[in-house]
Design an enzyme around this catalytic site. Structure first.
Site, PDB file in Angstrom:
ATOM      1  N   GLY A   1       0.822  -1.194   0.000  1.00  0.00           N
ATOM      2  CA  GLY A   1       0.000   0.000   0.000  1.00  0.00           C
ATOM      3  C   GLY A   1       0.858   1.246   0.000  1.00  0.00           C
ATOM      4  CG  ASN A   2      -0.323   4.978  -1.752  1.00  0.00           C
ATOM      5  OD1 ASN A   2       0.525   5.331  -2.555  1.00  0.00           O
ATOM      6  ND2 ASN A   2      -1.567   4.689  -2.115  1.00  0.00           N
TER       7      ASN A   2
ATOM      8  N   GLY B   1      -7.767  -0.331  -9.279  1.00  0.00           N
ATOM      9  CA  GLY B   1      -6.604  -0.594  -8.452  1.00  0.00           C
ATOM     10  C   GLY B   1      -6.563  -2.027  -7.961  1.00  0.00           C
ATOM     11  CB  ALA B   2      -3.694  -4.286  -7.368  1.00  0.00           C
ATOM     12  CG  ASP B   3      -6.131  -0.799  -3.401  1.00  0.00           C
ATOM     13  OD1 ASP B   3      -6.343  -0.653  -4.629  1.00  0.00           O
ATOM     14  OD2 ASP B   3      -6.197   0.155  -2.601  1.00  0.00           O
TER      15      ASP B   3
ATOM     16  CG  ASP C   1      -9.026  -0.751   2.103  1.00  0.00           C
ATOM     17  OD1 ASP C   1      -8.467  -0.431   3.173  1.00  0.00           O
ATOM     18  OD2 ASP C   1      -8.409  -1.280   1.165  1.00  0.00           O
TER      19      ASP C   1
END
Length: 251
Positions: free
Chosen positions: A8-9, A101-103, A123
């Site tokens: 993640g970021n 996005g993948a997340d 999330d």
């Protein structure tokens, strides 16, 4: 062991599973946005794990190549890199699948594997995201809001006379001083956003949905969202589901 890596970021979360989806290893550390390959190699080598496969969700595009190189060097494996365009066996009902996005797709798959559909996932991390997955399964889309940390930083930078505060949940929503008022506005505010948007999703869909909560900030206020099921490792749970069910297009 199958190693899933959620980059993640802010944080990188590693979860190792056996082939029956039992968690056998977990670790969390800050995402390496500089010197990524060197630092990630060092971190992964320190694990001393017997890894047979690696599958990755990464939302920081500029470090993807370095992540792949690090995994190859440490495990001598070609990792599976999940993207919106590589997902298979789930319909994607949005305008441009390349923007997904993948997340987001991983939490969708993870929730769909555990709960009845339709399901709403909230999330709460570097950004606040809510997504809807319908029966099928079909990823229907969602919303993205500024995250708690960035919102608080932006407000204090734009209004410099406001004090810097910690993200701690006050006992009362009614703030009796400036610090409590900011904390209440940020945290009770995001709770109201989550509940309100989930209600609107249900209104538009016309049915009640299972509600699921994940993300790093949720530990602060998850007890206030009693109708949400809490899942600490939902991105990783989605990754292992994608791997075991071959839900990715072979490139």
């Amino acid at each position: 062991m199958i190693l899933t890596i959620d980059i993640g970021n802010s944080n990188t979360v590693l979860v190792g599973y056996d082939d029956t989806k039992n968690k056998v290893y977990t670790r969390r550390f800050l995402t390496f946005k500089k010197h990524t390959k060197v630092l990630l190699i060092e971190a992964l080598r320190g694990l001393e794990l017997n890894v047979s496969d690696v599958i990755v969700s990464c939302v920081v595009p500029r470090i993807e190549t370095h992540v792949v190189q690090a995994i190859k060097e440490v495990f001598n494996l070609e990792p599976i890199l999940v993207k919106g365009t590589t997902i298979d066996k789930m319909a994607i009902n949005i305008d441009n699948q390349a923007e997904l996005g993948a997340d987001l797709i991983c939490t969708s798959v993870g929730a769909a594997s555990k709960y009845d559909l339709p399901v709403i996932v909230a999330d709460i991390g570097s950004a606040t995201k809510l997504t809807l997955t319908n029966a099928g399964p079909v990823y229907e889309g969602g919303i993205i809001l500024p995250g708690l940390g960035s919102s608080l930083k932006s407000m204090t930078e734009m209004i410099p006379h406001l004090p810097t505060v910690d993200l701690e949940l006050p006992k009362s929503a009614i703030g009796k001083n400036t610090i409590l008022a900011i904390q209440s506005g940020m945290l009770y505010g995001v709770v109201a956003q989550i509940e309100g948007i989930a209600n609107r999703f249900e209104e538009e869909l016309g049915v009640k949905c299972v509600r699921v909560l994940t993300g790093g900030y949720t530990v602060i206020f998850k007890h206030l969202l009693e109708d949400f099921h809490y899942e600490e490792y939902l991105v990783n749970d989605g990754l292992i589901e994608i791997f075991l069910k071959d839900m990715y297009k072979k490139m």
